[in-house]
Design an enzyme around this catalytic site. Structure first.
Site, PDB file in Angstrom:
ATOM      1  N   GLU A 133      -3.840  -0.067   7.988  1.00  0.00           N
ATOM      2  CA  GLU A 133      -2.685   0.342   8.809  1.00  0.00           C
ATOM      3  C   GLU A 133      -2.835  -0.174  10.221  1.00  0.00           C
ATOM      4  O   GLU A 133      -3.902  -0.095  10.816  1.00  0.00           O
ATOM      5  CB  GLU A 133      -2.569   1.877   8.915  1.00  0.00           C
ATOM      6  CG  GLU A 133      -1.937   2.548   7.738  1.00  0.00           C
ATOM      7  CD  GLU A 133      -1.834   4.060   7.920  1.00  0.00           C
ATOM      8  OE1 GLU A 133      -1.588   4.518   9.054  1.00  0.00           O
ATOM      9  OE2 GLU A 133      -2.021   4.769   6.912  1.00  0.00           O
ATOM     10  N   ARG A 155       0.855  -1.189   0.000  1.00  0.00           N
ATOM     11  CA  ARG A 155       0.000   0.000   0.000  1.00  0.00           C
ATOM     12  C   ARG A 155       0.891   1.239   0.000  1.00  0.00           C
ATOM     13  O   ARG A 155       1.658   1.465   0.930  1.00  0.00           O
ATOM     14  CB  ARG A 155      -0.916   0.002   1.229  1.00  0.00           C
ATOM     15  CG  ARG A 155      -1.722   1.266   1.348  1.00  0.00           C
ATOM     16  CD  ARG A 155      -2.773   1.249   2.458  1.00  0.00           C
ATOM     17  NE  ARG A 155      -3.395   2.553   2.491  1.00  0.00           N
ATOM     18  CZ  ARG A 155      -3.354   3.409   3.515  1.00  0.00           C
ATOM     19  NH1 ARG A 155      -2.779   3.069   4.652  1.00  0.00           N
ATOM     20  NH2 ARG A 155      -3.893   4.605   3.410  1.00  0.00           N
ATOM     21  N   GLU A 198      -7.503   8.517   5.979  1.00  0.00           N
ATOM     22  CA  GLU A 198      -7.809   9.244   7.212  1.00  0.00           C
ATOM     23  C   GLU A 198      -8.171  10.706   6.959  1.00  0.00           C
ATOM     24  O   GLU A 198      -7.471  11.621   7.403  1.00  0.00           O
ATOM     25  CB  GLU A 198      -6.622   9.187   8.178  1.00  0.00           C
ATOM     26  CG  GLU A 198      -6.230   7.786   8.595  1.00  0.00           C
ATOM     27  CD  GLU A 198      -5.232   7.763   9.755  1.00  0.00           C
ATOM     28  OE1 GLU A 198      -4.814   8.838  10.218  1.00  0.00           O
ATOM     29  OE2 GLU A 198      -4.890   6.670  10.201  1.00  0.00           O
ATOM     30  N   HIS A 246      -3.075  11.069   0.440  1.00  0.00           N
ATOM     31  CA  HIS A 246      -2.618  10.859   1.827  1.00  0.00           C
ATOM     32  C   HIS A 246      -2.091  12.208   2.334  1.00  0.00           C
ATOM     33  O   HIS A 246      -0.882  12.412   2.460  1.00  0.00           O
ATOM     34  CB  HIS A 246      -1.555   9.760   1.866  1.00  0.00           C
ATOM     35  CG  HIS A 246      -1.325   9.157   3.231  1.00  0.00           C
ATOM     36  ND1 HIS A 246      -1.456   7.808   3.495  1.00  0.00           N
ATOM     37  CD2 HIS A 246      -0.945   9.712   4.403  1.00  0.00           C
ATOM     38  CE1 HIS A 246      -1.172   7.570   4.770  1.00  0.00           C
ATOM     39  NE2 HIS A 246      -0.848   8.708   5.347  1.00  0.00           N
ATOM     40  N   TYR A 248      -5.009   1.794  15.696  1.00  0.00           N
ATOM     41  CA  TYR A 248      -3.788   1.923  16.489  1.00  0.00           C
ATOM     42  C   TYR A 248      -4.012   1.833  17.992  1.00  0.00           C
ATOM     43  O   TYR A 248      -3.271   1.191  18.697  1.00  0.00           O
ATOM     44  CB  TYR A 248      -3.111   3.268  16.185  1.00  0.00           C
ATOM     45  CG  TYR A 248      -2.434   3.335  14.837  1.00  0.00           C
ATOM     46  CD1 TYR A 248      -1.108   2.948  14.694  1.00  0.00           C
ATOM     47  CD2 TYR A 248      -3.110   3.799  13.721  1.00  0.00           C
ATOM     48  CE1 TYR A 248      -0.468   3.019  13.459  1.00  0.00           C
ATOM     49  CE2 TYR A 248      -2.482   3.872  12.479  1.00  0.00           C
ATOM     50  CZ  TYR A 248      -1.161   3.476  12.355  1.00  0.00           C
ATOM     51  OH  TYR A 248      -0.540   3.543  11.135  1.00  0.00           O
ATOM     52  N   ASN A 251      -7.815   1.867   9.584  1.00  0.00           N
ATOM     53  CA  ASN A 251      -6.544   2.069  10.288  1.00  0.00           C
ATOM     54  C   ASN A 251      -6.808   2.002  11.779  1.00  0.00           C
ATOM     55  O   ASN A 251      -7.659   2.738  12.291  1.00  0.00           O
ATOM     56  CB  ASN A 251      -5.939   3.445   9.948  1.00  0.00           C
ATOM     57  CG  ASN A 251      -5.419   3.510   8.526  1.00  0.00           C
ATOM     58  OD1 ASN A 251      -5.484   2.530   7.785  1.00  0.00           O
ATOM     59  ND2 ASN A 251      -4.911   4.674   8.146  1.00  0.00           N
TER      60      ASN A 251
HETATM   61  C1  GBH Z   1      -1.675   7.211  10.581  1.00  0.00           C
HETATM   62  O1  GBH Z   1      -2.367   8.065  11.440  1.00  0.00           O
HETATM   63  C2  GBH Z   1      -1.315   7.900   9.275  1.00  0.00           C
HETATM   64  O2  GBH Z   1      -2.144   7.428   8.240  1.00  0.00           O
HETATM   65  C3  GBH Z   1       0.124   7.695   8.879  1.00  0.00           C
HETATM   66  O3  GBH Z   1       0.468   8.608   7.889  1.00  0.00           O
HETATM   67  C4  GBH Z   1       1.005   7.809  10.090  1.00  0.00           C
HETATM   68  O4  GBH Z   1       2.355   7.765   9.769  1.00  0.00           O
HETATM   69  C5  GBH Z   1       0.658   6.663  10.997  1.00  0.00           C
HETATM   70  O5  GBH Z   1      -0.687   6.665  11.330  1.00  0.00           O
HETATM   71  C6  GBH Z   1       1.425   6.638  12.312  1.00  0.00           C
HETATM   72  O6  GBH Z   1       1.090   7.746  13.090  1.00  0.00           O
HETATM   73  O7  GBH Z   1       0.465  15.168  16.089  1.00  0.00           O
HETATM   74  O8  GBH Z   1      -0.008  14.973  18.451  1.00  0.00           O
HETATM   75  O9  GBH Z   1      -1.647  15.983  16.956  1.00  0.00           O
HETATM   76  C7  GBH Z   1      -2.727   7.508  12.708  1.00  0.00           C
HETATM   77  C8  GBH Z   1      -3.610   8.420  13.515  1.00  0.00           C
HETATM   78  C9  GBH Z   1      -3.923  10.678  14.036  1.00  0.00           C
HETATM   79  C10 GBH Z   1      -2.025   9.572  14.881  1.00  0.00           C
HETATM   80  C11 GBH Z   1      -3.256  12.011  14.299  1.00  0.00           C
HETATM   81  C12 GBH Z   1      -1.356  10.882  15.181  1.00  0.00           C
HETATM   82  C13 GBH Z   1      -1.759  13.224  15.573  1.00  0.00           C
HETATM   83  C14 GBH Z   1      -1.236  13.403  16.942  1.00  0.00           C
HETATM   84  N1  GBH Z   1      -2.936   9.681  13.777  1.00  0.00           N
HETATM   85  N2  GBH Z   1      -2.358  11.906  15.416  1.00  0.00           N
HETATM   86  S1  GBH Z   1      -0.562  15.004  17.116  1.00  0.00           S
END
Ligand code: GBH
Length: 495
Positions: A399, A99, A189, A144, A332, A330
């Site tokens: 993800e 991806r 996202e 993205h 996490y 996605n």
């Molecule tokens: C994903 O976001 C993204 O799709 C990807 O590009 C990224 O690299 C990956 O996860 C790992 O983070 O900066 O403190 O405001 C995951 C969800 C939402 C996590 C926004 C980080 C921002 C925190 N993301 N969040 S902050």
């Protein structure tokens, strides 16, 4: 009092964790295992050979920089030059799919369709060719976060003409690459683009307009997605026979007290404000009721004459409904939720309009990213909620992964992958969920947005001090290889 609270939380977690034994059933042969990246995070070549500027180029070049250590994606992992090496790593891993995302402004420098950058087209052609030669399915995200700056200058996701600009770009990609690409995701996202980009303004383009531009953006993203899906459906599906979906992210929101209806409702509300605000229009034709009700009530109380959330026309509702062939998820992390005791009457934007309080308890394992704690059980809960809410749609985990400080002995990542994949597999097995694949974030350590290169999600380490951007496998590479080969999470499976 304090120990009692800990005891209660402890019991709650034990019940959640009790059924999270590691799954020991093999994955079906058709299940896809892959890795993910995104253009701005790995490519570099930010202005190479005719590429136009994107909002992340503009954002990271600001002085003072909003990014940790003043990092930029100017060179990143240099995948613009080293894509063959990346594909060799994917071959070594044995993945079924890769991806990656296309940078809109690498193909259309101003974002508009009249000027095509052939060098950019050649780059993606070569990457896709290299993947196909090696039997790896290209799995392409069209967007993205990296809006062309030329489009942003016209208002970006605040301008409803973007529906046409985006679907023109999508059509061009289907035309150019659709003989080889069978999996398309329109947006990654979009919540981050709209809430962080136009609401809080901490991401590019840095617009601070919570609950106003923020919702205009969401509205236009949804219309642009539907327009692109219809372009594919009307003009390409019959000959190219692929699928078009969207990637939506959400934490799992665990009711603080599972026997309190108010907490259960708070969880549902926040899921609808996070996931449903995108998925519900695309599956059911309109925003979730709770989102419409909350935003309208709060907007009127704030002195507006109508809801800050735009309305879809009847024609638009019809056009939106049924436009996801495959849903990308996605996943996490998680948080605990309960209703806010005193909602902020002035607050605007998704985070205030939901009127839900969320937090991550101290005893949930931390990672090096402030926003993320390790909650494998939450991913199982999230996919079950999606299946319940949208009628068990075909899904793929687009993800999942964790960061660390960059050690090659990344045992914590191996444990993370085992536990999360197990939780997802348990949810699939117990509930007959239609999950077609799993994709690790990320193939490489890369540019992690505001955290720059300090936050490392890769299965492969990248030496950002070396002009070669040398890639070195971490221990987790061996684990993921074995998982892909045996289709089994643990040492040996029972079937
Ligand atoms: C994903 O976001 C993204 O799709 C990807 O590009 C990224 O690299 C990956 O996860 C790992 O983070 O900066 O403190 O405001 C995951 C969800 C939402 C996590 C926004 C980080 C921002 C925190 N993301 N969040 S902050």
């Amino acid at each position: 009092m304090y120990p009692l609270i800990l005891l209660v939380i402890g019991c709650l977690l034990n019940t959640i964790k009790a059924d999270n034994h590691l799954n020991n059933m093999t994955f079906p042969d058709t299940f896809m295992f892959g890795c993910a990246t995104a253009a701005y995070q790995i490519e570099g070549g930010w202005n190479a050979n005719g590429k136009g500027e994107s909002i992340w180029d503009r954002f990271t070049h600001q002085v003072p920089s909003p990014i940790k250590n003043n990092d930029t994606g100017d060179v990143a992992c240099d995948s613009y030059h080293k894509y063959k090496e990346d594909v060799a790593l994917l071959v070594d891993l044995g993945v079924t799919h890769y991806r990656f995302s296309i940078s809109w402004s690498r193909i259309l420098p101003t974002g508009l369709i009249n000027e095509i950058n052939l060098d950019g087209v050649d780059y993606y052609r070569a990457l896709i060719h290299e993947l196909k030669e090696n039997n790896i399915e290209p799995f392409v995200t069209l967007f993205h976060y990296d809006t062309p700056q030329g489009i942003e200058d016209l208002g970006g996701w605040r301008n409803s003409f973007i529906e046409t600009w985006f679907s023109d770009y999508a059509r061009l990609c289907f035309e150019l690459f659709g003989d080889d690409v069978k999996y398309w995701m329109t947006f990654n996202e979009a919540k981050q683009t709209c809430v962080l980009g136009y609401g809080t303004g901490v991401y590019a383009p840095g617009v601070k307009s919570p609950g106003v531009a923020e919702y205009m953006c969401i509205h236009n993203v949804l219309k642009a997605h539907a327009a692109a899906w219809h372009v594919y459906n009307d003009e390409f599906r019959a000959t190219q026979k692929g699928q078009v979906g969207i990637v939506i992210d959400s934490s799992w929101f665990q009711p603080e007290n599972e026997s309190l209806q108010a907490d259960i409702d708070a969880s549902e509300t926040l899921l609808q404000f996070t996931f449903g605000i995108f998925a519900t229009p695309l599956y059911m034709g309109d925003y979730p009721d709770i989102v419409k009700e909350n935003v309208e009530r709060r907007s009127l109380a704030q002195g507006y004459l109508r809801s800050r959330l735009p309305e879809f026309t009847e024609e638009e509702k019809i056009k939106l409904k049924g436009t996801v062939d495959l849903l990308g998820v996605n996943t996490y992390t998680s948080s605990m939720v309960r209703p806010l005791d005193v909602p902020d009457p002035e607050g605007k934007g998704l985070n205030s309009d939901c009127e839900v309080y969320q937090y991550q308890p101290d005893d949930w394992e931390k990672t090096d990213d402030v926003w993320m704690r390790v909650t494998p059980w939450g991913s199982g809960e999230l996919v079950k909620w999606i299946a319940r809410t949208y009628g068990n749609p075909p899904m793929i985990i687009t993800e999942n992964g964790r960061s660390d400080t960059g050690t090659l002995d990344d045992d914590a990542r191996i444990t993370f992958l085992m536990e999360y994949i197990s939780s997802i597999k348990n949810a699939m097995d117990d509930n007959n969920l239609d999950i077609r694949g799993y994709t690790v974030w990320s193939l490489l350590d890369n540019f992690e947005w505001l955290f720059g290169y300090s936050s490392k999600f890769g299965l492969y380490q990248v030496d950002f001090d070396s002009p070669d951007r040398t890639r070195t496998p971490k221990k987790s590479v061996e684990y993921y290889k074995k998982l892909i080969r045996t289709r089994c999470i643990v040492d040996s499976c029972v079937n």
